[in-house]
Write a protein that holds these residues in place. Structure first.
Motif, PDB file in Angstrom:
ATOM      1  N   UNK A 120       0.920  -1.213  -0.015  1.00  0.00           N
ATOM      2  CA  UNK A 120       0.053  -0.077  -0.012  1.00  0.00           C
ATOM      3  C   UNK A 120       1.018   1.367  -0.147  1.00  0.00           C
ATOM      4  N   UNK A 121       0.447   2.271  -0.736  1.00  0.00           N
ATOM      5  CA  UNK A 121       1.221   3.491  -0.494  1.00  0.00           C
ATOM      6  C   UNK A 121       0.121   4.668  -0.025  1.00  0.00           C
ATOM      7  N   UNK A 122       0.704   5.433   0.909  1.00  0.00           N
ATOM      8  CA  UNK A 122      -0.425   6.265   1.459  1.00  0.00           C
ATOM      9  C   UNK A 122       0.111   7.636   1.197  1.00  0.00           C
ATOM     10  N   UNK A 123      -0.717   8.626   0.417  1.00  0.00           N
ATOM     11  CA  UNK A 123      -0.319   9.985   0.137  1.00  0.00           C
ATOM     12  C   UNK A 123      -0.845  10.848   1.147  1.00  0.00           C
ATOM     13  N   UNK A 124      -0.215  11.328   2.255  1.00  0.00           N
ATOM     14  CA  UNK A 124      -0.757  12.400   3.070  1.00  0.00           C
ATOM     15  C   UNK A 124      -0.689  13.647   2.419  1.00  0.00           C
ATOM     16  N   UNK A 125      -2.244  13.894   2.569  1.00  0.00           N
ATOM     17  CA  UNK A 125      -2.429  15.307   1.460  1.00  0.00           C
ATOM     18  C   UNK A 125      -2.422  16.642   2.443  1.00  0.00           C
ATOM     19  N   UNK A 126      -1.684  17.675   1.843  1.00  0.00           N
ATOM     20  CA  UNK A 126      -1.621  18.994   2.648  1.00  0.00           C
ATOM     21  C   UNK A 126      -1.832  20.033   1.709  1.00  0.00           C
ATOM     22  N   UNK A 127      -2.503  20.984   2.214  1.00  0.00           N
ATOM     23  CA  UNK A 127      -3.012  22.173   1.300  1.00  0.00           C
ATOM     24  C   UNK A 127      -1.959  22.857   0.517  1.00  0.00           C
ATOM     25  N   UNK A 128      -0.681  22.593   1.067  1.00  0.00           N
ATOM     26  CA  UNK A 128       0.518  23.263   0.231  1.00  0.00           C
ATOM     27  C   UNK A 128       0.700  22.949  -1.267  1.00  0.00           C
ATOM     28  N   UNK A 129       0.180  21.602  -1.460  1.00  0.00           N
ATOM     29  CA  UNK A 129       0.033  21.028  -2.993  1.00  0.00           C
ATOM     30  C   UNK A 129      -0.695  21.888  -4.010  1.00  0.00           C
ATOM     31  N   UNK A 130      -1.413  22.738  -3.446  1.00  0.00           N
ATOM     32  CA  UNK A 130      -2.165  23.547  -4.195  1.00  0.00           C
ATOM     33  C   UNK A 130      -1.401  24.533  -4.957  1.00  0.00           C
ATOM     34  N   UNK A 131      -0.269  25.536  -4.170  1.00  0.00           N
ATOM     35  CA  UNK A 131       0.574  26.277  -4.603  1.00  0.00           C
ATOM     36  C   UNK A 131       1.741  25.371  -5.429  1.00  0.00           C
ATOM     37  N   UNK A 132       2.102  24.074  -4.701  1.00  0.00           N
ATOM     38  CA  UNK A 132       3.163  23.522  -5.251  1.00  0.00           C
ATOM     39  C   UNK A 132       2.777  22.985  -6.781  1.00  0.00           C
ATOM     40  N   UNK A 133       1.739  22.847  -7.147  1.00  0.00           N
ATOM     41  CA  UNK A 133       1.227  22.589  -8.413  1.00  0.00           C
ATOM     42  C   UNK A 133       1.569  23.839  -9.426  1.00  0.00           C
ATOM     43  N   UNK A 134       1.323  25.174  -9.032  1.00  0.00           N
ATOM     44  CA  UNK A 134       1.742  26.019  -9.762  1.00  0.00           C
ATOM     45  C   UNK A 134       3.315  26.179 -10.126  1.00  0.00           C
ATOM     46  N   UNK A 135       4.148  25.803  -9.002  1.00  0.00           N
ATOM     47  CA  UNK A 135       5.716  25.838  -9.019  1.00  0.00           C
ATOM     48  C   UNK A 135       6.114  24.727 -10.012  1.00  0.00           C
ATOM     49  N   UNK A 136       5.544  23.620  -9.716  1.00  0.00           N
ATOM     50  CA  UNK A 136       5.984  22.471 -10.574  1.00  0.00           C
ATOM     51  C   UNK A 136       5.714  22.567 -12.031  1.00  0.00           C
ATOM     52  N   UNK A 137       4.523  23.171 -12.249  1.00  0.00           N
ATOM     53  CA  UNK A 137       4.087  23.500 -13.760  1.00  0.00           C
ATOM     54  C   UNK A 137       4.940  24.348 -14.324  1.00  0.00           C
ATOM     55  N   UNK A 138       5.459  25.296 -13.737  1.00  0.00           N
ATOM     56  CA  UNK A 138       6.498  26.296 -14.361  1.00  0.00           C
ATOM     57  C   UNK A 138       7.660  25.776 -14.251  1.00  0.00           C
ATOM     58  N   UNK A 139       8.152  24.632 -13.565  1.00  0.00           N
ATOM     59  CA  UNK A 139       9.498  24.062 -13.674  1.00  0.00           C
ATOM     60  C   UNK A 139       9.340  23.167 -14.994  1.00  0.00           C
ATOM     61  N   UNK A 140       8.170  22.592 -15.176  1.00  0.00           N
ATOM     62  CA  UNK A 140       8.088  21.800 -16.534  1.00  0.00           C
ATOM     63  C   UNK A 140       7.936  22.628 -17.539  1.00  0.00           C
TER      64      UNK A 140
END
Length: 349
Positions: free
Chosen positions: A178-198
């Motif tokens: 099993x793999x458990x992803x512990x969700x955190x609200x910072x993922x909201x802004x991390x998505x913008x940063x990671x998209x910019x990196x791509x």
């Protein structure tokens, strides 16, 4: 002609004084009078950039292998110890398996449990033995169950970053139990940063430059501390005020989450999304923010199992009103990690 020569001389003297001042500040800022700068420098010993060797490839932040660091965060007044194994994963047991043992052969080839996510999964500001993966692994060891928990958490890792992390791990490991992803609200802004990196080669180069400067320069870290101090978005892991629809059809966070959910199904990874309450300005738990509700629905629509601990944790907190978040920060404290570990252990069984 004399004026040109004099101007050059002035510029040369100014350059010399600037260089002298820079190195003087580098020395002074490393003195014990500036613990915040020292913490930044020490913390960077734990973090490495992983790239494909191409200057223009995406630089991912990872933990450095074989580290053992005692860190002190002066603003939070917290001391903690962090150690990593040969893989660059935070340790989850006092037993050192050694590199020769291999990834999938520990104590009779146990079933692996992966804990994924950002600093919450990693166990920011708590000792190794207080982190969620360590506590969960200890519970299996006490019951003599053949399971091995691996801490795949990395600071500031968003949905796309987790997908890349899994891609790396799967090169040397079979899918876990099993793999458990512990969700955190910072993922909201991390998505913008990671998209910019791509999408931005310039951003990738700047990340590399920033990493090198933050790793070796006290002056750069001092300026960074001052800058972050006056950024409104630098608040301590507090819940994002939101109402109504937060994630539109083309929102980077929605797309990254759907991509991750599609990936884990294709790779046959038994994936579970875990929701925790977020702290408000008084560091009390807040449940079912608009963002969390939308992400939960995306997971349900994608046929991804959800372990929603928000209300259980709120009840746990309400019983004794004991703190469950670290003071002056907002990350889970050891008591909350123990509670989460117990709930995940129940879910596995």
């Amino acid at each position: 002609m004399r004026e040109v020569t004099y101007a050059r001389k002035i510029r040369f003297i100014f350059l010399l004084y600037s260089i002298f001042l820079f190195f003087l500040l580098e020395v002074l800022l490393r003195l014990p009078y500036f613990p915040s700068v020292q913490f930044r420098l020490d913390d960077k010993k734990l973090h490495c950039l992983q790239t494909s060797g191409n200057l223009f490839s995406i630089p991912w932040m990872r933990l450095c292998p074989n580290q053992s660091l005692d860190l002190y965060h002066p603003e939070k007044n917290i001391r903690y110890h962090v150690s990593t194994d040969f893989r660059g994963e935070r340790k989850t047991s006092a037993t050192d398996t050694g590199e020769s043992v291999g990834r999938n052969s520990y104590n009779g080839n146990p079933q692996e449990i992966w804990v994924l996510g950002d600093s919450v999964s990693l166990g920011y500001l708590v000792n190794d033995q207080e982190s969620l993966p360590w506590v969960l692994n200890s519970q299996f060891e006490e019951k003599k169950e053949p399971k091995l928990v691996r801490n795949l958490g990395v600071d500031a890792l968003g949905s796309f970053g987790i997908q890349e992390r899994l891609t790396e791990v799967l090169k040397d490991s079979s899918p876990p139990q099993a793999a458990y992803w512990i969700y955190h609200i910072s993922d909201f802004t991390d998505s913008y940063r990671e998209l910019e990196l791509q999408n931005s080669v310039k951003k990738r180069i700047l990340v590399r430059i920033s990493y090198i400067l933050s790793k070796y320069s006290a002056v750069f870290n001092a300026f960074k501390i001052l800058y972050e101090k006056y950024k409104p978005e630098s608040a301590d892991n507090l819940v994002i005020p939101s109402s109504g629809n937060v994630l539109g059809p083309d929102h980077p966070h929605r797309k990254a989450a759907i991509s991750l959910f599609t990936f884990v199904k294709e790779k046959k990874i038994p994936f579970v999304l875990v929701f925790l309450p977020e702290p408000n300005e008084k560091y009390e738990p807040v449940v079912d923010s608009a963002l969390v509700k939308e992400v939960r629905q995306i997971a349900i629509d994608s046929n991804i199992p959800v372990l929603d601990l928000q209300h259980k944790i709120h009840e746990f907190w309400a019983e004794g009103k004991n703190p469950i978040f670290l003071p002056k920060d907002g990350h889970p404290n050891p008591a909350l990690y123990r509670f989460i570990a117990e709930e995940i252990a129940k879910d596995i069984h």
